[in-house]
Design a protein around this motif. Sequence first.
Motif, PDB file in Angstrom:
ATOM      1  N   PRO A 247      28.494  40.332  32.225  1.00 14.19           N
ATOM      2  CA  PRO A 247      27.078  40.024  32.382  1.00 14.19           C
ATOM      3  C   PRO A 247      26.904  38.645  33.023  1.00 14.19           C
ATOM      4  N   ALA A 248      25.867  38.486  33.818  1.00 12.82           N
ATOM      5  CA  ALA A 248      25.679  37.230  34.560  1.00 12.82           C
ATOM      6  C   ALA A 248      25.415  36.068  33.612  1.00 12.82           C
ATOM      7  N   GLY A 249      26.061  34.943  33.904  1.00  9.98           N
ATOM      8  CA  GLY A 249      25.883  33.612  33.309  1.00  9.98           C
ATOM      9  C   GLY A 249      25.433  33.465  31.854  1.00  9.98           C
ATOM     10  N   GLY A 250      25.976  32.455  31.223  1.00  6.48           N
ATOM     11  CA  GLY A 250      25.462  32.070  29.919  1.00  6.48           C
ATOM     12  C   GLY A 250      25.886  32.932  28.743  1.00  6.48           C
ATOM     13  N   THR A 251      26.906  33.781  28.916  1.00  7.19           N
ATOM     14  CA  THR A 251      27.300  34.626  27.782  1.00  7.19           C
ATOM     15  C   THR A 251      28.464  34.030  27.000  1.00  7.19           C
ATOM     16  N   GLY A 252      29.211  33.097  27.605  1.00  6.76           N
ATOM     17  CA  GLY A 252      30.378  32.548  26.909  1.00  6.76           C
ATOM     18  C   GLY A 252      31.577  33.469  26.966  1.00  6.76           C
ATOM     19  N   LEU A 253      31.634  34.359  27.965  1.00  4.62           N
ATOM     20  CA  LEU A 253      32.783  35.259  28.089  1.00  4.62           C
ATOM     21  C   LEU A 253      33.711  34.801  29.222  1.00  4.62           C
ATOM     22  N   SER A 254      33.566  33.540  29.619  1.00  7.88           N
ATOM     23  CA  SER A 254      34.459  32.935  30.611  1.00  7.88           C
ATOM     24  C   SER A 254      34.384  33.570  31.989  1.00  7.88           C
ATOM     25  N   SER A 255      33.174  33.885  32.434  1.00  8.47           N
ATOM     26  CA  SER A 255      33.071  34.450  33.780  1.00  8.47           C
ATOM     27  C   SER A 255      33.499  33.427  34.829  1.00  8.47           C
ATOM     28  N   SER A 256      33.282  32.127  34.567  1.00 10.04           N
ATOM     29  CA  SER A 256      33.672  31.147  35.592  1.00 10.04           C
ATOM     30  C   SER A 256      35.190  31.058  35.712  1.00 10.04           C
ATOM     31  N   SER A 257      35.905  31.165  34.596  1.00 11.86           N
ATOM     32  CA  SER A 257      37.370  31.158  34.697  1.00 11.86           C
ATOM     33  C   SER A 257      37.857  32.414  35.394  1.00 11.86           C
ATOM     34  N   ALA A 258      37.233  33.558  35.076  1.00 16.29           N
ATOM     35  CA  ALA A 258      37.636  34.816  35.722  1.00 16.29           C
ATOM     36  C   ALA A 258      37.431  34.699  37.232  1.00 16.29           C
ATOM     37  N   LEU A 259      36.305  34.102  37.633  1.00 21.17           N
ATOM     38  CA  LEU A 259      36.031  33.956  39.064  1.00 21.17           C
ATOM     39  C   LEU A 259      37.061  33.032  39.718  1.00 21.17           C
ATOM     40  N   THR A 260      37.340  31.916  39.071  1.00 20.31           N
ATOM     41  CA  THR A 260      38.297  30.960  39.653  1.00 20.31           C
ATOM     42  C   THR A 260      39.680  31.603  39.799  1.00 20.31           C
ATOM     43  N   VAL A 261      40.118  32.302  38.742  1.00 18.74           N
ATOM     44  CA  VAL A 261      41.450  32.922  38.787  1.00 18.74           C
ATOM     45  C   VAL A 261      41.482  34.017  39.860  1.00 18.74           C
ATOM     46  N   ALA A 262      40.430  34.838  39.922  1.00 20.42           N
ATOM     47  CA  ALA A 262      40.412  35.938  40.895  1.00 20.42           C
ATOM     48  C   ALA A 262      40.434  35.391  42.320  1.00 20.42           C
ATOM     49  N   VAL A 263      39.680  34.318  42.572  1.00 17.87           N
ATOM     50  CA  VAL A 263      39.653  33.746  43.928  1.00 17.87           C
ATOM     51  C   VAL A 263      41.011  33.115  44.262  1.00 17.87           C
ATOM     52  N   LEU A 264      41.585  32.404  43.299  1.00 14.75           N
ATOM     53  CA  LEU A 264      42.905  31.800  43.551  1.00 14.75           C
ATOM     54  C   LEU A 264      43.926  32.877  43.905  1.00 14.75           C
ATOM     55  N   LEU A 265      43.888  33.997  43.181  1.00 15.84           N
ATOM     56  CA  LEU A 265      44.848  35.073  43.462  1.00 15.84           C
ATOM     57  C   LEU A 265      44.596  35.672  44.841  1.00 15.84           C
ATOM     58  N   ALA A 266      43.312  35.846  45.176  1.00 16.18           N
ATOM     59  CA  ALA A 266      42.987  36.463  46.468  1.00 16.18           C
ATOM     60  C   ALA A 266      43.416  35.565  47.634  1.00 16.18           C
ATOM     61  N   LEU A 267      43.304  34.241  47.445  1.00 15.21           N
ATOM     62  CA  LEU A 267      43.640  33.332  48.547  1.00 15.21           C
ATOM     63  C   LEU A 267      45.152  33.151  48.705  1.00 15.21           C
ATOM     64  N   GLY A 268      45.906  33.649  47.742  1.00 15.02           N
ATOM     65  CA  GLY A 268      47.366  33.641  47.881  1.00 15.02           C
ATOM     66  C   GLY A 268      48.019  32.390  47.341  1.00 15.02           C
ATOM     67  N   GLY A 269      49.346  32.327  47.489  1.00 11.93           N
ATOM     68  CA  GLY A 269      50.101  31.195  46.952  1.00 11.93           C
ATOM     69  C   GLY A 269      51.012  31.716  45.854  1.00 11.93           C
TER      70      GLY A 269
END
Length: 339
Positions: free
Chosen positions: A98-120
């Motif tokens: 669910p969008a923002g403010g739920t405390g389910l770590s959506s920002s960490s999920a987004l950061t990890v998913a983007v890092l994986l997509a960009l490679g390395g």
Amino acid sequence: MITSFAPGRVNLIGEHTDYTGGLVLPMALTMGITVSGSVGGGRLTLSSSQQSEVLDLVLPIDGSASAVDPPWGRYLAAVVSSLDFTEGFDGSIDSTLPAGGTGLSSSSALTVAVLLALGGDRDRHELAQLARDIEAEATGVRSGIMDQLSSVSGVDGHALLIDCRTLDVTPTPLPEGLDVLVVHSGQPRILADSEYNERRASCEALETMIGPLRDATLDDLGQVSDERLRSRGRHVISENARVHAMVDALAAGDLPLAGEILGEGHRSLADDYEVSTPIVDAQAAKLSATPGIYGARLTGGGFGGSLVAFAEPGVELDIDEWWIRAEPGPGASVSSTPD
Ligand code: GLA
């Protein structure tokens, strides 16, 4: 074409312990964030299933990531800038959280998913630590490692006992007959930088007096004259003990005891750590009084957000707020296919 997925998390017990090398027991959710697209082109172009504007930036980003428009792209700009990533990525973001403010770590999920997509080439610990550092840079919140490490380490059907000192992760099966509910409090979570960072600073101050909180006992707090600092320490020390007690209760299938431990955890967060709110307390009380619920507590950083409750299978809630029956799922992954 690259597709990455990173789950959100719900923490069962072990709150505000990660940044003192303590114990936590989260589980990765089956819900999370998927990023798909292809590398190249020298721009960062991303659309999102939850946002109407498209993010379109020329790389390298000119100026500060915090000035990027639309605002939801600032996080992504921070990721790209920290990596010095200039090749470009054209893709889309899809979220089942669910969008923002739920405390389910959506920002960490987004950061990890983007890092994986960009490679390395990074192992799980490096990936989690890099994601945490990028988020801290982007938000000013000096968070611990729990959210990012849960997202990269999830195991289907299991909670994760994480030792935040060694970063060891021990998958812990959940017993039959337990439904884990995640229930919104009705109050959007605002992890006010000052409050979170202030709690962390209090723990650091305590540690200069009595040594690592991870090794401290409640008796050690006798040396501390400041009453507020003593309460903060009491929460952290007793919370580490509750993580062990919870692992034992779950292993024994003792769900009433597991529910009681949740209730004790909530009281400690509310009274000693002071990260709950009247709205969250009211939701915790309502859930705990619901037939078929063993216990409930605030989950995540606090100041609003969600609660976690242990319930008999099939319990339905008669509330207006968003809630789900959470399933423990696998950790983050990435795959690529020819365009
Ligand atoms: C937030 C932080 C985590 C952790 C929790 C509290 O979610 O990001 O690192 O400190 O609060 O347990």
